[in-house]
Enzyme design. Structure first.
Site, PDB file in Angstrom:
ATOM      1  CB  SER A  57      49.597  33.157  19.870  1.00 12.42           C
ATOM      2  OG  SER A  57      48.237  33.714  19.573  1.00 12.42           O
ATOM      3  CE  LYS A  58      56.462  35.987  17.057  1.00  9.33           C
ATOM      4  NZ  LYS A  58      57.268  35.994  15.944  1.00  9.33           N
ATOM      5  NE  ARG A  59      45.278  33.283  17.731  1.00 14.58           N
ATOM      6  CZ  ARG A  59      44.470  33.273  18.174  1.00 14.58           C
ATOM      7  NH1 ARG A  59      43.306  34.196  18.301  1.00 14.58           N
ATOM      8  NH2 ARG A  59      43.957  32.092  18.826  1.00 14.58           N
TER       9      ARG A  59
END
Length: 498
Positions: free
Chosen positions: A267-269
């Site tokens: 994911s973006k994190r």
């Protein structure tokens, strides 16, 4: 001039952007392709897929082609196309020949669908959206993966409802199994009873992704398809099209996707960002290539590769079947290694190229001059030792190009006590008398001054650093004085000493 295409046994233009001589003939030459959809940025997984295709082609002295799969007209954008091409260029991944735009080949895709129809290997399907929805619901309730029930597979088109535009579906095999001998996954089989009759041409005459990919890969002479394992089932479906057309199926290698450090979907994190974001975070292209090649591929215990070493060593056999895990800390450490190993002049160039992509970059861009470049070059050996990214290098260089009076960080202010300012004021008087200004001469003055004042060197150097750089950490303080030069150094010291 039309060119002979023995694969279809017809004379026709290939509908490719250049003449036939630019495209690989049927031969032993390895031809890979990177085929992104321009619906967003070039994400990090796409960058790795492109790298693997590029390395495999270069390893075998072959070609990597670039195809933009822009058949989704509603979601495909010029901005996304530009971002993909820019991202590949930044990573240092070149392609052979011109970019192929899939949408421009729609007529060729229709030609193949109609050929299959004429040969009885495909059929018109007049099923309504309501009927298709009912089929999907029935399949869901029965736990079947096959969604289409073959409603129009063997019906006479004369039974077609009036005014309905049909799709063209492939007559896929209904018994037996389909197998792919995948270079990463091994032999993978599917029961044909579980696979649908694919739609090849929509009711508006536009080709589907499945058909377009097969036709384009065939016409472009692609010998090896290296892509994410989320396309593995597509491999079986596309093999049905290849078999129906009597074409050779390219060698396939479906590579596992990238996961986050915790093993969950990226994911973006975790780092599921566009390649442009990594440039803005200050990573070097060579470091990114090195990091990406080790995400899922191994070559003994070797972690650091030159470009030529990567090309020489890369193969498909050593790509693992398990998802690779993205690790920012490892990427940063690797990038730090590349920064330290880079020539100082190359880092100045990289720093200037970074400026349009980072906050505050315009401040340095406005001040860049031959004199400032010389100062940065002089300071670079000390700056790059601590930096893991170009952004850190940018921040560490601020003291060189900051305008007076420089901004003093809170921790540095704590060092500039009344007593410390008095020490600096006395030191300024001695430094003003120094004619030959360099790291060695200023060090001699400062050390002699500290000894006469019965002060430890740190009691002088710490406030000196705070006054000159506005920070508590910097390259060696005598190098700082040399880089800033006599006039700037004395001016900053007077600003703080009062």
């Amino acid at each position: 001039m039309p060119c002979r295409d023995d694969r279809l046994n017809v004379n026709r233009p290939l509908a490719l952007p250049n003449n036939c001589a630019r495209w690989p003939p049927m031969s032993e030459t390895v031809v890979t392709r990177f085929a992104p959809s321009p619906t967003g940025f070039l994400h990090i997984g796409g960058g790795r897929t492109a790298l693997f295709n590029w390395l495999y082609a270069r390893h075998h002295g072959g070609k990597m082609l670039l195809r933009i799969e822009d058949t989704d007209r509603e979601r495909s954008t010029d901005a996304a196309i530009a971002a993909i091409i820019d991202g590949l260029s930044w990573l240092g991944l070149s392609w052979d020949g011109d970019v192929v735009y899939q949408f421009s080949r729609a007529a060729r895709h229709r030609e193949v669908a109609e050929k299959l129809l004429a040969e009885g290997k495909a059929y018109y399907c007049y099923a309504s959206q309501e009927e298709l929805a009912q089929m999907r619901e029935a399949a869901r309730k029965e736990g079947r993966s096959k969604l289409y029930n073959g409603l129009w597979r063997d019906r006479d088109p004369s039974e077609a409802p009036a005014g309905v535009k049909p799709v063209i579906r492939l007559k896929a095999p209904q018994t037996g199994e389909t197998a792919i001998d995948d270079q990463v996954q091994g032999r993978v089989t599917w029961q044909n009873a579980d696979l649908d009759d694919l739609v090849l041409l929509r009711s508006d005459g536009t080709p589907t992704y499945m058909l377009a990919v097969v036709v384009d890969d065939h016409d472009m002479g692609v010998t090896h398809i290296i892509r994410g394992d989320d396309h593995l089932t597509n491999g079986a479906r596309q093999k049905h099209i290849y078999d129906a057309l009597g074409w050779n199926v390219p060698t396939m290698a479906h590579i596992p996707l990238i996961h986050g450090p915790d093993g969950s979907k990226l994911s973006k994190r975790h780092g599921a960002l566009g390649v442009d974001a990594y440039r803005a975070m200050g990573y070097l292209p060579a470091a990114m290539r090195n990091y990406l090649v080790r995400l899922g591929w191994s070559h003994g215990d070797q972690e650091i590769f030159t470009e030529q070493e990567m090309i020489a060593a890369f193969d498909l056999a050593h790509i693992g079947r398990s998802p690779a895990r993205f690790d920012f800390a490892k990427l940063e450490n690797l990038n730090g290694h590349y920064i330290r190993a880079s020539a100082d002049a190359d880092l100045i160039v990289a720093l200037e190229q970074l400026l349009p992509h980072i906050a505050g970059g315009e401040q340095l861009a406005e001040k860049i001059s031959p004199v400032l470049r010389d100062k940065l070059l002089m300071a670079m050996p000390g700056l790059k030792e601590r930096a893991k990214t170009l952004v850190e290098l940018f921040e560490a260089s601020r003291f060189i190009w900051a305008s007076r009076p420089i901004e003093i960080a809170d921790q540095a202010k704590a060092l500039l006590t009344t007593e410390a300012k008095a020490v600096l004021k006395s030191l300024v008087s001695e430094l003003e008398a120094l004619a030959d200004w360099n790291a060695a001469t200023v060090e001699g003055v400062v050390r002699a001054f500290a000894e006469r004042q019965s002060l430890k060197l740190g009691a002088v150097a710490q406030p000196l650093r705070a006054a000159l750089t506005g920070r508590t950490t910097s390259p060696p303080i005598f190098d700082v004085l040399a880089v800033l030069g006599r006039i700037e150094s004395l001016g900053r010291l007077r600003d703080q000493a009062g």
